[in-house]
Design a protein around this motif. Sequence first.
Motif, PDB file in Angstrom:
ATOM      1  N   HIS A 224      72.771  59.382  31.841  1.00  0.00           N
ATOM      2  CA  HIS A 224      71.571  58.652  32.256  1.00  0.00           C
ATOM      3  C   HIS A 224      70.867  57.953  31.086  1.00  0.00           C
ATOM      4  CE1 HIS A 224      72.074  60.239  36.217  1.00  0.00           C
ATOM      5  NE2 HIS A 224      71.964  61.491  35.805  1.00  0.00           N
ATOM      6  N   LEU A 225      71.445  58.022  29.909  1.00  0.00           N
ATOM      7  CA  LEU A 225      70.859  57.392  28.718  1.00  0.00           C
ATOM      8  C   LEU A 225      71.221  55.906  28.687  1.00  0.00           C
ATOM      9  CD1 LEU A 225      69.313  58.473  26.174  1.00  0.00           C
ATOM     10  CD2 LEU A 225      71.534  58.450  25.012  1.00  0.00           C
ATOM     11  N   PRO A 226      70.258  55.017  28.371  1.00  0.00           N
ATOM     12  CA  PRO A 226      70.610  53.599  28.225  1.00  0.00           C
ATOM     13  C   PRO A 226      71.679  53.421  27.156  1.00  0.00           C
ATOM     14  CG  PRO A 226      68.235  53.858  28.327  1.00  0.00           C
ATOM     15  CD  PRO A 226      68.816  55.242  28.190  1.00  0.00           C
ATOM     16  N   ALA A 227      72.625  52.536  27.405  1.00  0.00           N
ATOM     17  CA  ALA A 227      73.722  52.324  26.453  1.00  0.00           C
ATOM     18  C   ALA A 227      73.207  51.875  25.089  1.00  0.00           C
ATOM     19  CB  ALA A 227      74.705  51.304  27.014  1.00  0.00           C
ATOM     20  N   ALA A 228      72.038  51.234  25.056  1.00  0.00           N
ATOM     21  CA  ALA A 228      71.468  50.774  23.782  1.00  0.00           C
ATOM     22  C   ALA A 228      71.190  51.930  22.832  1.00  0.00           C
ATOM     23  CB  ALA A 228      70.182  50.000  24.039  1.00  0.00           C
ATOM     24  N   TYR A 229      71.028  53.148  23.367  1.00  0.00           N
ATOM     25  CA  TYR A 229      70.690  54.298  22.542  1.00  0.00           C
ATOM     26  C   TYR A 229      71.917  55.021  22.000  1.00  0.00           C
ATOM     27  CZ  TYR A 229      65.953  53.922  24.508  1.00  0.00           C
ATOM     28  OH  TYR A 229      64.708  53.489  24.884  1.00  0.00           O
TER      29      TYR A 229
ATOM     30  N   GLU B 226      75.666  53.683  34.779  1.00  0.00           N
ATOM     31  CA  GLU B 226      75.545  52.362  35.403  1.00  0.00           C
ATOM     32  C   GLU B 226      76.532  51.368  34.805  1.00  0.00           C
ATOM     33  OE1 GLU B 226      70.824  52.467  36.698  1.00  0.00           O
ATOM     34  OE2 GLU B 226      71.394  51.777  34.692  1.00  0.00           O
ATOM     35  N   ASN B 227      76.796  51.490  33.504  1.00  0.00           N
ATOM     36  CA  ASN B 227      77.795  50.627  32.883  1.00  0.00           C
ATOM     37  C   ASN B 227      79.167  50.841  33.504  1.00  0.00           C
ATOM     38  OD1 ASN B 227      77.350  48.816  30.291  1.00  0.00           O
ATOM     39  ND2 ASN B 227      75.792  50.434  30.225  1.00  0.00           N
TER      40      ASN B 227
ATOM     41  N   ARG C 109      79.536  54.585  21.920  1.00  0.00           N
ATOM     42  CA  ARG C 109      79.851  53.330  22.609  1.00  0.00           C
ATOM     43  C   ARG C 109      81.354  53.154  22.762  1.00  0.00           C
ATOM     44  NH1 ARG C 109      75.649  51.337  19.274  1.00  0.00           N
ATOM     45  NH2 ARG C 109      77.141  50.281  17.907  1.00  0.00           N
ATOM     46  N   ARG C 110      82.100  53.512  21.719  1.00  0.00           N
ATOM     47  CA  ARG C 110      83.559  53.405  21.814  1.00  0.00           C
ATOM     48  C   ARG C 110      84.109  54.387  22.840  1.00  0.00           C
ATOM     49  NH1 ARG C 110      87.696  49.849  20.591  1.00  0.00           N
ATOM     50  NH2 ARG C 110      85.821  48.807  19.897  1.00  0.00           N
ATOM     51  N   ARG C 111      83.529  55.580  22.908  1.00  0.00           N
ATOM     52  CA  ARG C 111      83.952  56.555  23.924  1.00  0.00           C
ATOM     53  C   ARG C 111      83.673  56.021  25.330  1.00  0.00           C
ATOM     54  NH1 ARG C 111      84.078  62.526  22.352  1.00  0.00           N
ATOM     55  NH2 ARG C 111      84.282  62.543  20.089  1.00  0.00           N
TER      56      ARG C 111
ATOM     57  N   GLY D 124      88.265  45.137  23.192  1.00  0.00           N
ATOM     58  CA  GLY D 124      88.163  44.382  21.950  1.00  0.00           C
ATOM     59  C   GLY D 124      87.414  45.115  20.853  1.00  0.00           C
ATOM     60  N   HIS D 125      87.172  44.378  19.760  1.00  0.00           N
ATOM     61  CA  HIS D 125      86.410  44.932  18.628  1.00  0.00           C
ATOM     62  C   HIS D 125      85.034  45.397  19.090  1.00  0.00           C
ATOM     63  CE1 HIS D 125      88.961  44.091  15.205  1.00  0.00           C
ATOM     64  NE2 HIS D 125      89.163  42.863  15.604  1.00  0.00           N
ATOM     65  N   ARG D 126      84.397  44.569  19.896  1.00  0.00           N
ATOM     66  CA  ARG D 126      83.049  44.879  20.368  1.00  0.00           C
ATOM     67  C   ARG D 126      83.134  45.574  21.718  1.00  0.00           C
ATOM     68  NH1 ARG D 126      79.869  39.197  19.060  1.00  0.00           N
ATOM     69  NH2 ARG D 126      80.200  39.223  16.800  1.00  0.00           N
ATOM     70  N   ASP D 127      82.322  46.583  21.878  1.00  0.00           N
ATOM     71  CA  ASP D 127      82.305  47.318  23.134  1.00  0.00           C
ATOM     72  C   ASP D 127      81.518  46.510  24.159  1.00  0.00           C
ATOM     73  OD1 ASP D 127      83.664  49.787  22.245  1.00  0.00           O
ATOM     74  OD2 ASP D 127      81.933  49.931  20.903  1.00  0.00           O
ATOM     75  N   ALA D 128      82.164  46.194  25.281  1.00  0.00           N
ATOM     76  CA  ALA D 128      81.561  45.331  26.315  1.00  0.00           C
ATOM     77  C   ALA D 128      80.615  46.146  27.184  1.00  0.00           C
ATOM     78  CB  ALA D 128      82.657  44.686  27.151  1.00  0.00           C
ATOM     79  N   LEU D 129      79.413  46.378  26.661  1.00  0.00           N
ATOM     80  CA  LEU D 129      78.429  47.199  27.353  1.00  0.00           C
ATOM     81  C   LEU D 129      77.157  46.408  27.614  1.00  0.00           C
ATOM     82  CD1 LEU D 129      78.754  50.412  25.141  1.00  0.00           C
ATOM     83  CD2 LEU D 129      80.039  49.826  27.211  1.00  0.00           C
ATOM     84  N   LYS D 130      76.452  46.793  28.668  1.00  0.00           N
ATOM     85  CA  LYS D 130      75.150  46.216  28.970  1.00  0.00           C
ATOM     86  C   LYS D 130      74.099  47.204  28.471  1.00  0.00           C
ATOM     87  CE  LYS D 130      76.714  43.424  32.837  1.00  0.00           C
ATOM     88  NZ  LYS D 130      76.445  42.166  32.127  1.00  0.00           N
TER      89      LYS D 130
END
Length: 200
Positions: free
Chosen positions: A121-126, A91-92, A132-134, A78-84
């Motif tokens: 190993h980088l948190p997805a928030a960073y 881990e995602n 994020r799209r990749r 979707g438009h938003r990347d479904a990531l934690k």
Amino acid sequence: MQLSGRGVRCVRGGREVLSGLDFSVSSGQALAVTGANGSGKTSLLRTIAGHIALTGGSIDLEGGEPELTLAEQAHYLGHRDALKPALSVLENLSFWRDFLGGEISDAGQCLKLVGIEHARHLPAAYLSAGQRRRLSIARLLTVRRPIWLLDEPTSALDSAGQTLFANVTRDHLARGGVVVAATHAPLGLEAKELRIGGRT
């Protein structure tokens, strides 16, 4: 394999979003769904994915796995990347691999294919929007499903990322996959076009 819709009708919030829509796309083909903002492109993808109830008409898949539903054979991006955000990049992917099941590919190799293996190993928030799209594209590769339903898949991608997307999508099509993509921008690959109108 053929994914087709006949007389597709969708009503959301008391408004008719799609009416009498027909489409067909077969193995090895991409269908670009185009139209103005609010024309119902996202609603069509979400209806195919089973996220929105079909109000009328039919959506059928011929030649897929008979014991699986259409939704179980499709990825929806979707438009938003479904990531934690608190989980690392790797881990995602591991979460989605375990949640979705099915034919599994090596997560590390998939990250390498989309150019973010260095951030495993980088948190997805960073991650940046493009990263994020990749990562979302890597999810499509980690768990193989024949149908990709993509909503503005190249959004946030730079020119290199758009080329990467086109390459992995061509590979998916070469394997007999199907792509239905709602887009305002060229996908960088050969595609049939379905233009829809109306308002959401």
